[in-house]
Each structure stands twice: as structure tokens, then as C-alpha cells.
Enzyme design. Structure first.
Site, PDB file in Angstrom:
ATOM      1  N   GLY A  13       0.082 -10.167   8.070  1.00  0.00           N
ATOM      2  CA  GLY A  13       0.029  -9.581   9.411  1.00  0.00           C
ATOM      3  C   GLY A  13       1.115 -10.078  10.348  1.00  0.00           C
ATOM      4  O   GLY A  13       0.938 -10.074  11.566  1.00  0.00           O
ATOM      5  N   SER A  14       2.285 -10.471   9.802  1.00  0.00           N
ATOM      6  CA  SER A  14       3.341 -10.945  10.710  1.00  0.00           C
ATOM      7  C   SER A  14       3.867  -9.798  11.570  1.00  0.00           C
ATOM      8  O   SER A  14       4.275 -10.022  12.718  1.00  0.00           O
ATOM      9  CB  SER A  14       4.478 -11.626   9.949  1.00  0.00           C
ATOM     10  OG  SER A  14       5.242 -10.691   9.226  1.00  0.00           O
ATOM     11  N   ASN A  15       3.854  -8.576  11.047  1.00  0.00           N
ATOM     12  CA  ASN A  15       4.262  -7.438  11.887  1.00  0.00           C
ATOM     13  C   ASN A  15       3.260  -7.217  13.020  1.00  0.00           C
ATOM     14  O   ASN A  15       3.645  -6.922  14.151  1.00  0.00           O
ATOM     15  CB  ASN A  15       4.390  -6.164  11.036  1.00  0.00           C
ATOM     16  CG  ASN A  15       5.773  -6.043  10.414  1.00  0.00           C
ATOM     17  OD1 ASN A  15       6.762  -5.853  11.117  1.00  0.00           O
ATOM     18  ND2 ASN A  15       5.843  -6.185   9.092  1.00  0.00           N
ATOM     19  N   LYS A  92      -2.880   0.213   1.283  1.00  0.00           N
ATOM     20  CA  LYS A  92      -3.713   1.286   0.703  1.00  0.00           C
ATOM     21  C   LYS A  92      -3.276   2.628   1.262  1.00  0.00           C
ATOM     22  O   LYS A  92      -2.897   2.737   2.414  1.00  0.00           O
ATOM     23  CB  LYS A  92      -5.182   1.073   1.113  1.00  0.00           C
ATOM     24  CG  LYS A  92      -5.908   0.058   0.285  1.00  0.00           C
ATOM     25  CD  LYS A  92      -6.937   0.746  -0.589  1.00  0.00           C
ATOM     26  CE  LYS A  92      -7.411  -0.092  -1.728  1.00  0.00           C
ATOM     27  NZ  LYS A  92      -6.488  -0.268  -2.833  1.00  0.00           N
ATOM     28  N   ASN A 108       4.063   3.928   9.998  1.00  0.00           N
ATOM     29  CA  ASN A 108       4.106   2.866   8.988  1.00  0.00           C
ATOM     30  C   ASN A 108       5.466   2.199   9.051  1.00  0.00           C
ATOM     31  O   ASN A 108       6.451   2.821   9.448  1.00  0.00           O
ATOM     32  CB  ASN A 108       3.901   3.490   7.590  1.00  0.00           C
ATOM     33  CG  ASN A 108       3.948   2.445   6.491  1.00  0.00           C
ATOM     34  OD1 ASN A 108       3.320   1.383   6.594  1.00  0.00           O
ATOM     35  ND2 ASN A 108       4.699   2.715   5.429  1.00  0.00           N
ATOM     36  N   HIS A 110       8.169   0.313   6.521  1.00  0.00           N
ATOM     37  CA  HIS A 110       8.472   0.139   5.105  1.00  0.00           C
ATOM     38  C   HIS A 110       9.662  -0.824   4.991  1.00  0.00           C
ATOM     39  O   HIS A 110      10.641  -0.673   5.717  1.00  0.00           O
ATOM     40  CB  HIS A 110       8.818   1.503   4.492  1.00  0.00           C
ATOM     41  CG  HIS A 110       9.142   1.431   3.035  1.00  0.00           C
ATOM     42  ND1 HIS A 110       8.163   1.353   2.059  1.00  0.00           N
ATOM     43  CD2 HIS A 110      10.336   1.391   2.385  1.00  0.00           C
ATOM     44  CE1 HIS A 110       8.745   1.280   0.868  1.00  0.00           C
ATOM     45  NE2 HIS A 110      10.057   1.307   1.045  1.00  0.00           N
ATOM     46  N   ASP A 151       5.157   7.048   1.690  1.00  0.00           N
ATOM     47  CA  ASP A 151       6.485   6.777   2.279  1.00  0.00           C
ATOM     48  C   ASP A 151       7.296   8.044   2.528  1.00  0.00           C
ATOM     49  O   ASP A 151       8.509   8.066   2.303  1.00  0.00           O
ATOM     50  CB  ASP A 151       7.289   5.839   1.350  1.00  0.00           C
ATOM     51  CG  ASP A 151       6.576   4.535   1.105  1.00  0.00           C
ATOM     52  OD1 ASP A 151       5.887   4.046   2.014  1.00  0.00           O
ATOM     53  OD2 ASP A 151       6.694   3.997  -0.021  1.00  0.00           O
ATOM     54  N   GLU A 180      12.232  -6.166  10.662  1.00  0.00           N
ATOM     55  CA  GLU A 180      11.013  -5.388  10.931  1.00  0.00           C
ATOM     56  C   GLU A 180      10.414  -5.782  12.281  1.00  0.00           C
ATOM     57  O   GLU A 180      10.033  -4.930  13.084  1.00  0.00           O
ATOM     58  CB  GLU A 180       9.966  -5.632   9.834  1.00  0.00           C
ATOM     59  CG  GLU A 180      10.341  -5.030   8.490  1.00  0.00           C
ATOM     60  CD  GLU A 180       9.264  -5.290   7.435  1.00  0.00           C
ATOM     61  OE1 GLU A 180       8.078  -5.068   7.713  1.00  0.00           O
ATOM     62  OE2 GLU A 180       9.628  -5.704   6.318  1.00  0.00           O
TER      63      GLU A 180
HETATM   64  C1  GAR Z   1       6.144  -5.972   5.354  1.00  0.00           C
HETATM   65  O1  GAR Z   1       7.382  -6.256   4.779  1.00  0.00           O
HETATM   66  C2  GAR Z   1       5.907  -4.481   5.390  1.00  0.00           C
HETATM   67  O2  GAR Z   1       7.070  -3.724   5.614  1.00  0.00           O
HETATM   68  C3  GAR Z   1       5.413  -4.239   3.992  1.00  0.00           C
HETATM   69  O3  GAR Z   1       4.590  -5.339   3.697  1.00  0.00           O
HETATM   70  C4  GAR Z   1       5.001  -6.462   4.464  1.00  0.00           C
HETATM   71  C5  GAR Z   1       3.819  -6.939   5.251  1.00  0.00           C
HETATM   72  O4  GAR Z   1       4.111  -8.109   5.935  1.00  0.00           O
HETATM   73  N1  GAR Z   1       4.706  -3.001   3.923  1.00  0.00           N
HETATM   74  C6  GAR Z   1       4.721  -2.204   2.885  1.00  0.00           C
HETATM   75  O5  GAR Z   1       5.318  -2.457   1.862  1.00  0.00           O
HETATM   76  C7  GAR Z   1       3.892  -0.929   3.054  1.00  0.00           C
HETATM   77  N2  GAR Z   1       4.185   0.009   2.038  1.00  0.00           N
HETATM   78  P1  GAR Z   1       3.177  -8.604   7.115  1.00  0.00           P
HETATM   79  O6  GAR Z   1       1.731  -8.524   6.615  1.00  0.00           O
HETATM   80  O7  GAR Z   1       3.601 -10.022   7.351  1.00  0.00           O
HETATM   81  O8  GAR Z   1       3.394  -7.722   8.304  1.00  0.00           O
END
Ligand code: GAR
Length: 216
Positions: A13-15, A92, A108, A110, A151, A180
Site C-alpha cells: 500500500g505504498s501508493n 485482483k 489503476n 501499472h 490493463d 508512481e
Molecule cells: C505497484 O508497483 C503497482 O503499480 C503494482 O503493484 C505495486 C503495489 O505497490 N500494481 C500492479 O501491478 C497492478 N496490476 P504498493 O502496494 O506499495 O502500492
């Protein structure tokens, strides 16, 4: 009135955290009203708790059918008066009913430059490994609307990140993740302020958007 957003997350969940930080700084005019996760151990739940955001663990295995699963999500989203959904590391596929009900209201992020290195199975570290295996010189970030295919929805914003000669998947992932964190809030803020116009697959940002690099 700020846009009422639900965040879906599966992992660290850093985003999500980067969005919460931007909101705390006053850069993001949205309200996070709900967090939904499919993995009860996701650190994203802790982030929701420490920010007093209600959270729910909803996974397909809890339900007898896709319809019941979708219904539980819709009920939770409706109760929280959710206007917009932000997928932040959500691994998911969303039930198609949710996509239908929130058409062009789900985004989303990516960790690659779509349409390259996207599609089923292309998530998280798999993307960075595939980029390195292919020998691509540029990777990056794509923020896009969510449709019924992996995607695939219209692209809102992209940011390129160089692939370095000595990169391994972890090093590349961490530089992309940094990009990101600096990109997602800009796209969300442009949407929250009504600056985004969608015409088929073409998405444009009106003047005053935060798409260009403004000081962070
Ligand atoms: C991020 O790099 C995001 O872009 C990717 O998972 C990571 C989650 O990091 N998402 C995908 O690949 C979705 N298809 P986070 O949990 O630290 O935000």
C-alpha cells in the site's frame, strides 16, 4: 464537495500512503471513505486504520458466486457513498458488474508503460522481470481507467523511467515505485477537479492540470 474515493489494495500500500500524504499536504481534493482489500495481511489495512478510514476484507473465496461477491462490494461502496475507485496495488480483477457501475470512475496504476508488459499475469515484480528479460531500455508508470480487460482502459498519464545497465528487478521496481508515488496523485487530482476529458481511448487534461512536473 470533494470526490468520495474508495481505495482497493492488496499489499504494502505504498501508493495508498503516497496519496494519503498528498492529501495531508493539501495537494489532493478527495476524501478517502473506504479501503477494500482481498488479503487480510495487507499492510494497506494498517494504513487505513491509522488514518481512520473504514476498511473491509472482501475476497472471492468468501462467496458462493461472482454475483454475491460483486453484490457485497457494491453494497459496501454504496453505503460509503463512493463516487470513485482508486486501485492502488490491487492484484485482483474487479467483477465486471463493478466496472459497469463505475464506468470511467475507476483508475489503476501499472508499473510499466502500457500497452507493453501488461495483461494477465503482468503485475508487480513480474512486470519488472519481464522488462529486464526483454532488454527494454525504458520502463515507467501508466495510470489508466479500468475496463473489463486487464490493463486495457484509456491511458490518463504516463511517466518514463530509464532502465539502467546494472538494474535488477528490485532496483528497477524501486525507481518505478518512486515515479508512481509522484504520478498517481496528479492524475487523481486532475480527475477530482474535473480537468480530464475522455473521448473514446483519448484522454486529455485541460489547462492548469497537474500532469506536468510541478514542484513536489
Ligand atoms: C505497484 O508497483 C503497482 O503499480 C503494482 O503493484 C505495486 C503495489 O505497490 N500494481 C500492479 O501491478 C497492478 N496490476 P504498493 O502496494 O506499495 O502500492
Amino acid at each position: 464537495m470533494s470526490m468520495r474515493c474508495a481505495v482497493f489494495a492488496s499489499g504494502g500500500g505504498s501508493n495508498f500512503q503516497a496519496l494519503l500524504d498528498r492529501k495531508a499536504k493539501g495537494d489532493l481534493s478527495v476524501e478517502f471513505v473506504l479501503m477494500i482489500g482481498n488479503n487480510s495481511k495487507a499492510a494497506a489495512f494498517d494504513r487505513a486504520r491509522s488514518n481512520n478510514i473504514p476498511s473491509l476484507h472482501i475476497a472471492p473465496s468468501h462467496f458462493h458466486s461472482e454475483e454475491e461477491y460483486a453484490q457485497a462490494m457494491i453494497a459496501a461502496l454504496t453505503e460509503a457513498q463512493t463516487e470513485f475507485i482508486v486501485l492502488a496495488g490491487y492484484m485482483k480483477m474487479l467483477p465486471s458488474r463493478i466496472v459497469k457501475e463505475y464506468r470511467n470512475k475507476i483508475i489503476n496504476i501499472h508499473p510499466g508503460l502500457l500497452p507493453a508488459f501488461g495483461g494477465k499475469g503482468m503485475y508487480g515484480m513480474n512486470v519488472h522481470k519481464a522488462v529486464l528479460e526483454y532488454g527494454a531500455k525504458i520502463s515507467g508508470v501508466t495510470v489508466h481507467f479500468v475496463d473489463e480487460e486487464y490493463d486495457h482502459g484509456p491511458v490518463i498519464m504516463q511517466k518514463a523511467v530509464d532502465v539502467l545497465d546494472d538494474d535488477d528487478a528490485e532496483a528497477l521496481a524501486s525507481r518505478v515505485l518512486e515515479a508512481e508515488h509522484d504520478t498517481y496523485w496528479r492524475a487523481l487530482e486532475d480527475i477530482a477537479l474535473g480537468r480530464i476529458c475522455v473521448d473514446g481511448r483519448r484522454v486529455s487534461v485541460s489547462a492548469g492540470g497537474v500532469a506536468s512536473s510541478s514542484p513536489g
